[in-house]
Enzyme design. Sequence first.
Site, PDB file in Angstrom:
ATOM      1  N   GLU A 113      -5.227  26.497  49.357  1.00 11.22           N
ATOM      2  CA  GLU A 113      -5.702  27.194  48.147  1.00 11.22           C
ATOM      3  C   GLU A 113      -4.526  27.726  47.357  1.00 11.22           C
ATOM      4  OE1 GLU A 113      -8.070  30.463  49.486  1.00 11.22           O
ATOM      5  OE2 GLU A 113      -9.514  29.144  50.459  1.00 11.22           O
ATOM      6  N   LYS A 115      -2.437  30.776  45.712  1.00 11.91           N
ATOM      7  CA  LYS A 115      -2.261  32.205  45.992  1.00 11.91           C
ATOM      8  C   LYS A 115      -2.188  32.909  44.644  1.00 11.91           C
ATOM      9  CE  LYS A 115       0.269  35.412  48.917  1.00 11.91           C
ATOM     10  NZ  LYS A 115       0.287  36.516  47.992  1.00 11.91           N
ATOM     11  N   ASP A 117      -1.857  35.566  41.834  1.00 12.14           N
ATOM     12  CA  ASP A 117      -0.969  36.730  41.763  1.00 12.14           C
ATOM     13  C   ASP A 117      -1.678  37.857  41.027  1.00 12.14           C
ATOM     14  OD1 ASP A 117       1.232  38.218  42.149  1.00 12.14           O
ATOM     15  OD2 ASP A 117       2.490  37.202  40.664  1.00 12.14           O
ATOM     16  N   TYR A 224     -12.214  34.267  47.405  1.00 13.01           N
ATOM     17  CA  TYR A 224     -11.645  33.372  48.397  1.00 13.01           C
ATOM     18  C   TYR A 224     -12.070  33.609  49.846  1.00 13.01           C
ATOM     19  CZ  TYR A 224      -8.193  37.172  48.586  1.00 13.01           C
ATOM     20  OH  TYR A 224      -7.582  38.388  48.669  1.00 13.01           O
ATOM     21  N   LYS A 315       5.292  30.899  49.737  1.00 11.11           N
ATOM     22  CA  LYS A 315       5.613  31.520  48.440  1.00 11.11           C
ATOM     23  C   LYS A 315       6.581  30.639  47.656  1.00 11.11           C
ATOM     24  CE  LYS A 315       5.470  36.040  48.228  1.00 11.11           C
ATOM     25  NZ  LYS A 315       4.765  37.091  47.546  1.00 11.11           N
ATOM     26  N   CYS A 409      24.372  57.175  19.255  1.00 10.33           N
ATOM     27  CA  CYS A 409      23.754  55.970  18.706  1.00 10.33           C
ATOM     28  C   CYS A 409      24.837  54.945  18.377  1.00 10.33           C
ATOM     29  CB  CYS A 409      22.950  56.325  17.456  1.00 10.33           C
ATOM     30  SG  CYS A 409      22.357  54.867  16.581  1.00 10.33           S
ATOM     31  N   CYS A 412      24.831  54.709  14.252  1.00  9.96           N
ATOM     32  CA  CYS A 412      25.146  55.817  13.334  1.00  9.96           C
ATOM     33  C   CYS A 412      25.827  56.990  14.040  1.00  9.96           C
ATOM     34  CB  CYS A 412      23.878  56.293  12.631  1.00  9.96           C
ATOM     35  SG  CYS A 412      22.759  57.166  13.734  1.00  9.96           S
ATOM     36  N   CYS A 427      17.357  57.560  18.992  1.00 13.92           N
ATOM     37  CA  CYS A 427      18.219  58.072  17.922  1.00 13.92           C
ATOM     38  C   CYS A 427      17.264  58.693  16.914  1.00 13.92           C
ATOM     39  CB  CYS A 427      18.999  56.930  17.271  1.00 13.92           C
ATOM     40  SG  CYS A 427      19.705  57.411  15.678  1.00 13.92           S
ATOM     41  N   CYS A 433      19.893  55.769   9.754  1.00 15.05           N
ATOM     42  CA  CYS A 433      20.459  54.873  10.770  1.00 15.05           C
ATOM     43  C   CYS A 433      20.095  53.428  10.375  1.00 15.05           C
ATOM     44  CB  CYS A 433      19.879  55.253  12.126  1.00 15.05           C
ATOM     45  SG  CYS A 433      20.417  54.207  13.472  1.00 15.05           S
TER      46      CYS A 433
HETATM   47  S1  IVH Z   1      -6.737  35.165  52.084  1.00 18.31           S
HETATM   48  C1  IVH Z   1      -6.313  37.939  55.928  1.00 18.31           C
HETATM   49  N1  IVH Z   1      -6.492  33.691  49.962  1.00 18.31           N
HETATM   50  O1  IVH Z   1      -2.564  37.574  48.948  1.00 18.31           O
HETATM   51  C2  IVH Z   1      -5.801  37.767  54.578  1.00 18.31           C
HETATM   52  N2  IVH Z   1      -5.416  35.799  49.964  1.00 18.31           N
HETATM   53  O2  IVH Z   1      -0.967  38.994  51.581  1.00 18.31           O
HETATM   54  C3  IVH Z   1      -6.787  37.041  53.757  1.00 18.31           C
HETATM   55  N3  IVH Z   1      -4.249  36.326  47.876  1.00 18.31           N
HETATM   56  O3  IVH Z   1      -3.697  40.703  49.515  1.00 18.31           O
HETATM   57  C4  IVH Z   1      -6.272  36.775  52.442  1.00 18.31           C
HETATM   58  N4  IVH Z   1      -4.742  34.450  46.830  1.00 18.31           N
HETATM   59  O4  IVH Z   1      -5.033  39.517  47.807  1.00 18.31           O
HETATM   60  C5  IVH Z   1      -6.168  34.857  50.546  1.00 18.31           C
HETATM   61  N5  IVH Z   1      -6.396  32.237  48.152  1.00 18.31           N
HETATM   62  C6  IVH Z   1      -6.079  33.403  48.725  1.00 18.31           C
HETATM   63  C7  IVH Z   1      -5.300  34.383  48.053  1.00 18.31           C
HETATM   64  C8  IVH Z   1      -4.980  35.574  48.720  1.00 18.31           C
HETATM   65  C9  IVH Z   1      -4.118  35.618  46.743  1.00 18.31           C
HETATM   66  C10 IVH Z   1      -3.661  37.666  48.097  1.00 18.31           C
HETATM   67  C11 IVH Z   1      -4.590  38.620  48.777  1.00 18.31           C
HETATM   68  C12 IVH Z   1      -3.788  39.362  49.797  1.00 18.31           C
HETATM   69  C13 IVH Z   1      -2.446  38.730  49.712  1.00 18.31           C
HETATM   70  C14 IVH Z   1      -2.028  38.324  51.104  1.00 18.31           C
END
Ligand code: IVH
Length: 671
Positions: A113, A115, A117, A224, A315, A409, A412, A427, A433
């Site tokens: 999946e 991740k 942000d 998720y 990551k 500044c 000026c 300033c 200025c």
């Molecule tokens: S599963 C047991 N799936 O990443 C942990 N987390 O450190 C289950 N996050 O705080 C998390 N996308 O908020 C999972 N597809 C994804 C995610 C996801 C982002 C975040 C989540 C968590 C951090 C994990």
Amino acid sequence: MELEEAKKKIIELSERLHHYNYMYYVKSESLVSDYDFDMLLKELEALEDCFPSLVASNSPSKRVGGVVVKNFETVKHRFPMLSLSNSYSKEEIIEWEERIKKTIEQDIEYVCELKYDGVAIGVRYVNGAFHSAVTRGDGTQGELVSENVKTIKSIPLRLNGEFPIDFEIRGEIFLPLLEFDRLNIERASSDLPLFANPRNTASGTLKLQDSSVVSKRNLDCYLYGINEERSSYDSHYQAVANAELMGFKTPSSRQRKIEKVKNVEGILSFIDFWDSQRKKLPFEIDGIVIKVNSYLQQEELGYTAKSPRWAIAYKFKAERAETKINHVSYQVGRTGAITPVANLNPVYLGGTTVKRASLHNAEQIDKLNLHDQDMVYVEKGGEIIPKIVGVNLSKRQSASKKVHFITLCPSCQSVLYKGDGEAQHYCRNSSACPPQIKGKIEHFISRKAMDIDGLGAETIDALVENGLIKDIGDLYALKFEQLIDLERMADKSVNNLLQGIETSKNQPFEKVLFGMGIRYVGETVSKKLAKAFKTMDQIIAAPYDSLVDTDEIGEKIAQSIREFIDNEHNLSLIQKLKNAGLVFEKEEETLSSSFLEAQTIVISGTFEIYSRNEMKKLIESNGGKNGSSISKKTNLLVAGANMGPSKLKKATDLGIEIVDENEFLKRIKHD
Ligand code: IVH
């Protein structure tokens, strides 16, 4: 209307609105126009106002927010909110998969999946209805942010199909990139500090006290994972697929946002795909999450103290480069704010050559403990302005000196000022200025303010440098002979510019007010001020208290307006602009036309822009007749807030057209 009838109607309207909302925000399919949707919502709100006992906590009307929560309650998670162990290389992923294979001897399926942000959220549903939403907090307990989460349109308030009776669904709330940009453009025009990145903005937004502000920020959420006392599903993939059927926004396998794979090659291919494609997504991701699919196998693998063994995050490398700081320069903004900028040896980073990076403020320079000629790490955080994230101390020259923030500044030489609790130095020599003068002129002539064409930054520089302009008021005294002598100005361009300056005298009051560049007074605040006070003289005379009492004007803005007005120089500038013939009064708004001739119009409820009396006057001055009650003779019903449901019903039964305030004003060409 009787209680029973109202109840039926409220249920019917809620069902329809939930469905339209789901189709639009989860399925991206629009079944009705925005206008029709708003009218249905207004109808529901009007009914709920009359029958408060019938308001459900998961009514579609909760989407617009309005509930203000001063302190969020802390609640214990029913299932701890763990984090994922992170990996930064493919080798680590390969090792993880090998460890898994050692414990599980059967075939293993993995789910890959994105991740996301953003900020983690746990949402509980009981009997198919939204129950509560809690932030991650420390993993054991989090904050109850239900009202704010209810405003996120892709999170259902009521579920479809089959669902477990009581469960929690976990997901990530994020701010789409387009919304992030829109917010920052809005903030820039109000001279507010910009948000640094979408993730922090999402996290800050979720903790706002006023849910109606949250509603306007258009957060989004991908779900998720499902948690229950005893799971209704056999695997993670099955749970996500079922979540989709319940009405949640879940990743699509067609777009490869989720994928079931059988081995490490499949995992690595998914990683490679998204490492190259992630820039095309309309939201930010910072990696990939890989989970063992089968719940039985997950159980067998178990947990460490902090994270599950059955999942891992890969990551993406933040794009980072190392380069040398040549010198730190300081920019002066139009409000006098000083921004330190690191001038770097050019370095290639994420598709562009970076030569400069913002250092934000004095505190940031101190935090980095920056020295002259340091080798620094530059990162493209969130793909916005590059930032300096650290110093390579091993390469520091022993004789190099610490960078100290300037005290005068750079333009000026006035002594800089920093207010208590403020991050930025200023300033305060705003009237003399040069960069402030230039910045103010650029703002004043911009499209959203006075909209004067033909005056580029270079011409403004030349005008200021040659002493032809000292403030925005001097623009109106410019003569052909003065302009024609400037570089790159010919007869035609000078005439166009003079014509543009002349035409700008017709710009309405709120644009003039916005153009004056008062700190924190952006477009919206200017409109509210113009509407509430009508004339500049009234604003000048307004004490702090009455400014604060004005819609959308808080303490910070009121104080800034007072400071501006209390400055002699600004008062004489206003006088100068008045003498030049600029508009300093809100135009009388009663348009006259025969647009509504022979029409009987009934207004009902309360309105946002005009009072009921003003609405009635508007109807008359446009040739219409005000009807007192709804009858067969009524041609149009203008529905405001809190309108009685009986009127609404009568109008609907008689087939009378119903419009809201905005639509009505649009029809008489008035906004
Ligand atoms: S599963 C047991 N799936 O990443 C942990 N987390 O450190 C289950 N996050 O705080 C998390 N996308 O908020 C999972 N597809 C994804 C995610 C996801 C982002 C975040 C989540 C968590 C951090 C994990």
